[in-house]
Scaffold this motif. Structure first.
Motif, PDB file in Angstrom:
ATOM      1  N   VAL A 170       0.848  -1.172   0.000  1.00 21.42           N
ATOM      2  CA  VAL A 170       0.000   0.000   0.000  1.00 21.42           C
ATOM      3  C   VAL A 170       0.897   1.238   0.000  1.00 21.42           C
ATOM      4  O   VAL A 170       1.937   1.278   0.668  1.00 21.42           O
ATOM      5  CB  VAL A 170      -0.948   0.011   1.208  1.00 21.42           C
ATOM      6  CG1 VAL A 170      -0.171   0.047   2.514  1.00 21.42           C
ATOM      7  CG2 VAL A 170      -1.906   1.209   1.141  1.00 21.42           C
ATOM      8  N   GLN A 171       0.478   2.266  -0.754  1.00 18.22           N
ATOM      9  CA  GLN A 171       1.235   3.514  -0.833  1.00 18.22           C
ATOM     10  C   GLN A 171       0.362   4.667  -0.322  1.00 18.22           C
ATOM     11  O   GLN A 171      -0.802   4.772  -0.693  1.00 18.22           O
ATOM     12  CB  GLN A 171       1.643   3.802  -2.282  1.00 18.22           C
ATOM     13  CG  GLN A 171       2.715   2.860  -2.828  1.00 18.22           C
ATOM     14  CD  GLN A 171       3.152   3.266  -4.229  1.00 18.22           C
ATOM     15  OE1 GLN A 171       2.304   3.524  -5.093  1.00 18.22           O
ATOM     16  NE2 GLN A 171       4.463   3.302  -4.440  1.00 18.22           N
ATOM     17  N   VAL A 172       0.960   5.495   0.512  1.00 13.43           N
ATOM     18  CA  VAL A 172       0.313   6.715   0.996  1.00 13.43           C
ATOM     19  C   VAL A 172       1.206   7.880   0.595  1.00 13.43           C
ATOM     20  O   VAL A 172       2.405   7.895   0.937  1.00 13.43           O
ATOM     21  CB  VAL A 172       0.093   6.685   2.513  1.00 13.43           C
ATOM     22  CG1 VAL A 172      -0.516   8.009   2.973  1.00 13.43           C
ATOM     23  CG2 VAL A 172      -0.814   5.530   2.892  1.00 13.43           C
ATOM     24  N   ALA A 173       0.624   8.839  -0.130  1.00 13.20           N
ATOM     25  CA  ALA A 173       1.382   9.998  -0.611  1.00 13.20           C
ATOM     26  C   ALA A 173       0.782  11.277  -0.064  1.00 13.20           C
ATOM     27  O   ALA A 173      -0.445  11.435  -0.034  1.00 13.20           O
ATOM     28  CB  ALA A 173       1.391  10.029  -2.136  1.00 13.20           C
ATOM     29  N   ARG A 174       1.614  12.182   0.381  1.00  9.10           N
ATOM     30  CA  ARG A 174       1.159  13.494   0.852  1.00  9.10           C
ATOM     31  C   ARG A 174       1.790  14.588  -0.014  1.00  9.10           C
ATOM     32  O   ARG A 174       2.979  14.517  -0.370  1.00  9.10           O
ATOM     33  CB  ARG A 174       1.533  13.708   2.319  1.00  9.10           C
ATOM     34  CG  ARG A 174       0.616  12.986   3.289  1.00  9.10           C
ATOM     35  CD  ARG A 174       0.963  13.340   4.729  1.00  9.10           C
ATOM     36  NE  ARG A 174       0.054  12.699   5.671  1.00  9.10           N
ATOM     37  CZ  ARG A 174      -1.054  13.269   6.139  1.00  9.10           C
ATOM     38  NH1 ARG A 174      -1.392  14.486   5.739  1.00  9.10           N
ATOM     39  NH2 ARG A 174      -1.808  12.623   7.004  1.00  9.10           N
ATOM     40  N   LEU A 175       1.039  15.592  -0.286  1.00  3.56           N
ATOM     41  CA  LEU A 175       1.503  16.712  -1.092  1.00  3.56           C
ATOM     42  C   LEU A 175       2.524  17.543  -0.288  1.00  3.56           C
ATOM     43  O   LEU A 175       2.284  17.837   0.892  1.00  3.56           O
ATOM     44  CB  LEU A 175       0.305  17.582  -1.484  1.00  3.56           C
ATOM     45  CG  LEU A 175       0.478  18.541  -2.652  1.00  3.56           C
ATOM     46  CD1 LEU A 175       0.746  17.777  -3.949  1.00  3.56           C
ATOM     47  CD2 LEU A 175      -0.784  19.397  -2.810  1.00  3.56           C
ATOM     48  N   VAL A 176       3.630  17.891  -0.927  1.00  2.00           N
ATOM     49  CA  VAL A 176       4.695  18.632  -0.229  1.00  2.00           C
ATOM     50  C   VAL A 176       4.727  20.103  -0.611  1.00  2.00           C
ATOM     51  O   VAL A 176       5.636  20.838  -0.200  1.00  2.00           O
ATOM     52  CB  VAL A 176       6.070  17.992  -0.512  1.00  2.00           C
ATOM     53  CG1 VAL A 176       6.129  16.591   0.048  1.00  2.00           C
ATOM     54  CG2 VAL A 176       6.402  18.035  -1.982  1.00  2.00           C
ATOM     55  N   THR A 177       3.782  20.577  -1.398  1.00  2.00           N
ATOM     56  CA  THR A 177       3.815  21.988  -1.802  1.00  2.00           C
ATOM     57  C   THR A 177       3.674  22.919  -0.604  1.00  2.00           C
ATOM     58  O   THR A 177       4.228  24.015  -0.585  1.00  2.00           O
ATOM     59  CB  THR A 177       2.696  22.273  -2.810  1.00  2.00           C
ATOM     60  OG1 THR A 177       1.449  21.826  -2.263  1.00  2.00           O
ATOM     61  CG2 THR A 177       2.953  21.551  -4.119  1.00  2.00           C
TER      62      THR A 177
END
Length: 503
Positions: A170-177
């Motif tokens: 499973v992959q969890v991605a968070r926006l870094v902007t």
């Protein structure tokens, strides 16, 4: 003395240099500290983000669907980001996704099968692109954790955590902007504060330089006044004990030395002019008399042969006196302007050499010599001139066949060499003894004798150069006795106990 301009064209003043260097130093220090703080802040923010991503990935691994995982992480409370307001120049792939699917979501959850192929995800998974080798390997082995950046093309806008599950990963991605925006604002703030700090430090540096260099400006003004007025009696006021005070003290000492040298030069010129006037007048009178006699030869009014021979002898004597006086003046000037270096020597060798020359110049005088070794640091040429002048003075005043006693011994304390030259002449009166070493001084009894009055002055000058003393007294025979005392070096110990030699 020609003054140089205060500032050369194209060069900054000292005030400006101090202010500029202060500003550069502060700017450098602020830049190092600020960038170090910015880097540490960035590192800490990303460490916190990675920890949060791993926690979210562990939570998502226990959910059945991506939407359930997203619900469990309360992602619905996170606002979306409108990139159209934040970025104007996007890569083509990012622009296509932005136009087709809208802005990237704050969080994306994506499930991978055992082959690393996405099987389900929340909205916006296209922004992550395809899975990379590390997540595929984790999905295949069903073990391990990976942290990486992801995004369309070369644009990395997500931080992704991959965690293995029973069926793959499973992959969890968070926006870094948001993080990058904060870091950019912080960097701008650091640069702005650094610029203001450098500007303020330049102003402060200018004030500090102006205050700190004020004594130096006063010293510079005083030096320029001396150079303009040629007044060597000026004295600069010394305040405190700092470097400027030391410089002012050194300048005052230099002014004193220059004033002394100038006074000595003027005195030498005045004395030389006075002493040269008499022999030059006598020489001119004799020349005029001989010239007049030559012009009257046709009328029969000629000088007698005896008178003519006497005039010629006087001319030769006067020419010799002028030559000796000129040579002695040159020696005095050379001692003042081009001193001879000090070298290790034995004063006994110098005295032996001078006695040999004196015996050749005065064949009618007997020189009785008793010499002990005297090792010292001295000027060979100056010491030889000093000893020969003493011997010439004694021989000049001694009767034909007279004895000049020359003794060189070491004082009882062992620290000084004492040279004594005694003659059998008329001696020196007590009132004249303190003055015989002065320039051009000649006692009343000596004015009928040839000489310039500089021989003993040269002796005194050479002795003073070597840190010694010279004095005049009376010999046992009633003549003059001149004594010179000079310091010896530590190497003199090797000759202690050795007897003196006589010749």
């Amino acid at each position: 003395m020609r003054l140089r301009p205060r500032h050369r064209p194209g060069r900054l003043s000292m005030h400006a240099r101090v202010a500029l260097l202060t500003a550069i130093g502060v700017m450098f220090a602020v830049a190092v500290v600020s960038l170090s703080g910015w880097y540490m802040m960035r590192k800490r923010m990303y460490e916190n983000l990675d920890a949060q991503l791993q926690s979210d990935a562990q939570t998502a691994a226990q959910a059945e669907t991506p939407d359930d995982a997203l619900h469990d992480m309360y992602a619905a409370d996170l606002p979306a980001s409108d990139w159209r307001d934040e970025m104007d120049d996007l890569p083509a792939e990012a622009q296509r996704l932005l136009d087709a699917d809208g802005p990237p979501p704050p969080i994306i959850v994506r499930f991978l099968d055992a082959d690393g192929v996405p099987v389900s995800s929340t909205e916006g998974a296209e922004w992550l692109g395809s899975a990379h080798p590390p997540p595929i390997l984790i999905a295949d082995r069903r073990i391990g954790v990976d942290l990486d950046d992801a995004g369309p093309g070369e644009l990395r806008v997500y931080r992704v955590a991959t965690v293995a599950t029973d069926d793959g990963a499973v992959q969890v991605a968070r926006l870094v902007t948001g993080i990058e925006g904060v870091l950019e604002d912080l960097l701008f703030l650091v640069a702005y504060v650094g610029f203001l700090g450098a500007l303020l430090s330049g102003v402060v540096g200018w004030g500090v330089a102006r205050t700190g260099l004020r004594p130096l400006h006063r010293l510079t003004g005083a030096v320029e006044d001396v150079a303009r007025t040629q007044d060597l009696h000026s004295v600069i006021t010394v305040d405190g004990q700092d470097e400027i005070a030391r410089l002012a003290t050194a300048f005052n000492r230099m002014m004193t030395a220059l004033n002394t040298a100038k006074a000595a030069q003027q005195q030498l010129v005045q004395d030389a002019g006075h002493e040269l006037r008499t022999p030059l007048t006598s020489l001119r009178n004799n020349v005029e008399l001989l010239t007049y006699a030559e012009t009257q030869a046709d009328s029969g009014r000629t000088l007698a042969a005896e008178d003519r021979a006497r005039l010629l002898r006087d001319l030769g004597t006067q020419a010799e006196e002028l030559t000796a006086l000129t040579a002695e003046l040159v020696e005095l000037a050379m001692e003042n302007t081009d001193p001879e270096p000090l070298v290790p020597l034995d004063l006994a060798d110098v005295v032996h050499g001078a006695v040999t020359r004196a015996r050749a110049r005065w064949p009618g005088i007997v020189f009785a010599v008793t010499i002990a070794h005297a090792v010292m640091d001295g000027q060979p040429g100056g010491l030889a001139r000093m000893v020969l002048n003493l011997l010439d003075n004694a021989a000049k005043w001694s009767p034909q066949g007279g004895v000049v006693e020359v003794r060189l011994r070491i004082s009882p304390s062992g620290g000084r060499a004492v040279l004594t030259v005694a003659d059998e002449g008329p001696g020196i009166g007590e009132p004249d003894r303190p003055k015989v070493f002065e320039r051009f001084y000649r006692a009343a009894e000596a004015r009928s004798m040839p000489g310039s009055g500089l021989g003993l002055a040269i002796v005194a000058q050479v002795v003073a150069t070597h840190g010694g003393d010279a004095e005049a007294g009376a010999s046992l025979s009633g003549g003059a006795e001149l004594r010179v005392s000079l310091p010896v070096s530590g190497r003199q110990r090797q000759f202690l106990g050795k007897p003196a030699t006589a010749s």
